[in-house]
Motif scaffolding. Structure first.
Motif, mmCIF file in Angstrom:
data_model
loop_
_atom_site.group_PDB
_atom_site.id
_atom_site.type_symbol
_atom_site.label_atom_id
_atom_site.label_comp_id
_atom_site.label_asym_id
_atom_site.label_seq_id
_atom_site.Cartn_x
_atom_site.Cartn_y
_atom_site.Cartn_z
ATOM 1 N N UNK A 185 0.836 -1.199 0.000
ATOM 2 C CA UNK A 185 0.000 0.000 0.000
ATOM 3 C C UNK A 185 0.873 1.252 0.000
ATOM 4 N N UNK A 186 2.022 1.193 0.671
ATOM 5 C CA UNK A 186 2.955 2.333 0.704
ATOM 6 C C UNK A 186 3.352 2.734 -0.714
ATOM 7 N N UNK A 187 3.673 1.756 -1.554
ATOM 8 C CA UNK A 187 4.100 2.073 -2.922
ATOM 9 C C UNK A 187 2.939 2.579 -3.770
ATOM 10 N N UNK A 188 1.729 2.068 -3.501
ATOM 11 C CA UNK A 188 0.549 2.598 -4.208
ATOM 12 C C UNK A 188 0.325 4.051 -3.802
ATOM 13 N N UNK A 189 0.550 4.350 -2.532
ATOM 14 C CA UNK A 189 0.350 5.720 -2.023
ATOM 15 C C UNK A 189 1.314 6.708 -2.675
ATOM 16 N N UNK A 190 2.459 6.203 -3.154
ATOM 17 C CA UNK A 190 3.421 7.094 -3.803
ATOM 18 C C UNK A 190 2.908 7.623 -5.137
ATOM 19 N N UNK A 191 1.837 7.026 -5.645
ATOM 20 C CA UNK A 191 1.227 7.496 -6.903
ATOM 21 C C UNK A 191 0.368 8.736 -6.676
ATOM 22 N N UNK A 192 0.363 9.235 -5.426
ATOM 23 C CA UNK A 192 -0.358 10.459 -5.066
ATOM 24 C C UNK A 192 -1.870 10.328 -5.239
ATOM 25 N N UNK A 193 -2.390 9.162 -4.904
ATOM 26 C CA UNK A 193 -3.838 8.977 -4.968
ATOM 27 C C UNK A 193 -4.487 9.760 -3.824
ATOM 28 N N UNK A 194 -5.596 10.432 -4.070
ATOM 29 C CA UNK A 194 -6.193 11.323 -3.062
ATOM 30 C C UNK A 194 -6.735 10.593 -1.838
ATOM 31 N N UNK A 195 -6.999 9.292 -1.938
ATOM 32 C CA UNK A 195 -7.607 8.585 -0.812
ATOM 33 C C UNK A 195 -6.575 7.828 0.046
ATOM 34 N N UNK A 196 -5.281 7.963 -0.303
ATOM 35 C CA UNK A 196 -4.249 7.308 0.486
ATOM 36 C C UNK A 196 -3.262 8.328 1.047
ATOM 37 N N UNK A 197 -2.821 8.075 2.273
ATOM 38 C CA UNK A 197 -1.866 8.960 2.943
ATOM 39 C C UNK A 197 -0.452 8.501 2.629
ATOM 40 N N UNK A 198 0.447 9.435 2.337
ATOM 41 C CA UNK A 198 1.857 9.093 2.152
ATOM 42 C C UNK A 198 2.515 8.939 3.521
ATOM 43 N N UNK A 199 2.560 7.725 4.013
ATOM 44 C CA UNK A 199 3.109 7.472 5.348
ATOM 45 C C UNK A 199 3.821 6.130 5.335
ATOM 46 N N UNK A 200 4.989 6.070 5.929
ATOM 47 C CA UNK A 200 5.827 7.155 6.454
ATOM 48 C C UNK A 200 6.439 7.990 5.320
ATOM 49 N N UNK A 201 7.415 8.838 5.695
ATOM 50 C CA UNK A 201 7.999 9.739 4.707
ATOM 51 C C UNK A 201 8.818 8.996 3.664
ATOM 52 N N UNK A 202 9.392 7.867 4.021
ATOM 53 C CA UNK A 202 10.226 7.112 3.087
ATOM 54 C C UNK A 202 10.103 5.624 3.359
#
Length: 360
Positions: A83-100
């Motif tokens: 899910x972290x890597x999916x969140x890197x696609x800047x999808x509006x419903x996912x939080x970018x967490x953690x920072x790296x």
């Protein structure tokens, strides 16, 4: 495999629902509702585990914890990585967490469920609600060691109380400056709840809880919750004895209600399933809790200005992912073995072959 006790599954189901609600209160976490929930919703899992505890060989206890607690923990961490890597696609419903990604790996292996508290200049992100699995695994190893080590002593109860209190105090004191890896502070403190559950089972005090005990438990729960917030994850409580009293009181109230619900067929089936699959609920709730932006979107929406209505909607949303997981995971070979290894082991045991001697 021991026969399951329905009221225990129901109690776990209520506790898991309380965990979800407690994580979805937003501005009301420290409200009366929040304090009542946090007073018992994690301690009850340890009390029930103590109630169900049976003495085991060290290797067997370790093997059980690895398969039934650590395996779901690391399986969920793999889901979180995806899910972290999916969140890197800047999808509006996912939080970018953690920072790296390195921060996520650090969070996985450090394994705490709160903001890091370290005696040196560093920061470790929280892994979320699945800290409970690590704390439970460690606490059960220590508890089994204590029970086995002291079982032949004449004053074994006194020695056990001394050792457990000493370790709990150690976990509490260290937590003021340092949240140790693998949620060790909470594990040490939770030995108290494991032993309370063990004593309740030994004396058979939960089999038929009288209404007098129920009222005393309710009063204890209310007294503790009205005076302080108890966070087991960080062993945070201004009055430790009151926190323990409230946790036991709240747990007894929930257990009594669970025993009453066990007589209602429709309700007991639903809550019982939620409790029986509580590890799946916890793990997938944690993924949703960590990455989903939907609750924040609901709270920021302008369809109503009533915060209570918004929080109710958030709680209904929070049930979607765990319910889907409960419905799907037990039906997916391989995946279900990661979360329900006791029922679905990767390698099935071969039946023992009985060689019959031929008689002349």
């Amino acid at each position: 495999m021991r026969k399951r006790v329905m009221w225990i599954d129901i109690a776990r189901g209520i506790a898991m629902l309380s965990v979800i609600v407690g994580h979805s209160l937003f501005y009301y976490v420290s409200s009366d509702v929040g304090r009542y929930i946090y007073a018992f919703h994690m301690p009850i899992f340890f009390i029930l585990s103590g109630y169900l505890y049976r003495e085991k060989a060290y290797a067997k206890e370790l093997k059980g914890a690895a398969k039934n607690l650590l395996l779901p923990y690391y399986a969920t961490c793999l889901v979180m990585i995806a899910v972290f890597f999916v969140a890197q696609l800047k999808t509006p419903w996912l939080v970018n967490y953690p920072a790296s990604f390195s921060d996520l790996v650090s969070a996985i292996f450090y394994g705490i469920g709160a903001d890091s508290r370290l005696p040196f200049p560093a920061h470790v992100d929280s892994i979320g609600a699945i800290w409970l699995l690590l704390a439970m695994a460690i606490a059960l190893q220590l508890f089994n060691l204590i029970i086995v080590f002291t079982k032949r002593l004449k004053s074994k109860r006194l020695v056990r109380v001394f050792i457990i209190c000493l370790l709990a105090i150690l976990g509490k004191l260290i937590a003021t400056n340092w949240l140790l890896p693998l949620s060790l502070n909470a594990a040490l403190f939770s030995l108290v709840f494991l032993y309370i559950g063990y004593l309740l089972q030994e004396q058979q005090l939960l089999e038929d809880i009288s209404w007098k005990i129920f009222i005393v438990a309710l009063f204890s729960w209310g007294l503790a919750a009205s005076n302080q917030m108890f966070l087991l994850v960080s062993v945070g409580a201004s009055d430790t004895l009151l926190a323990i009293l409230g946790a036991v009181g709240g747990s007894i109230v929930v257990i009594k209600l669970s025993q009453l619900i066990a007589t209602k067929k429709v309700v007991d089936s639903t809550l019982g399933t939620f409790g029986r699959l509580s590890i799946i609920v916890l793990c997938f709730h944690d993924v949703d809790l960590t990455y989903s932006q939907v609750p924040q979107m609901i709270m920021a929406a302008d369809f109503t200005q009533n915060l209570i209505v918004k929080i109710i909607i958030v709680n209904l949303y929070r049930l979607i992912i765990p319910v889907l997981a409960v419905l799907l995971v037990p039906r997916i070979p391989g995946v279900r073995s990661l979360y329900l290894n006791r029922q679905y082991p990767f390698l099935k045991r071969k039946p023992d072959l009985v060689v019959k001697k031929k008689t002349n």
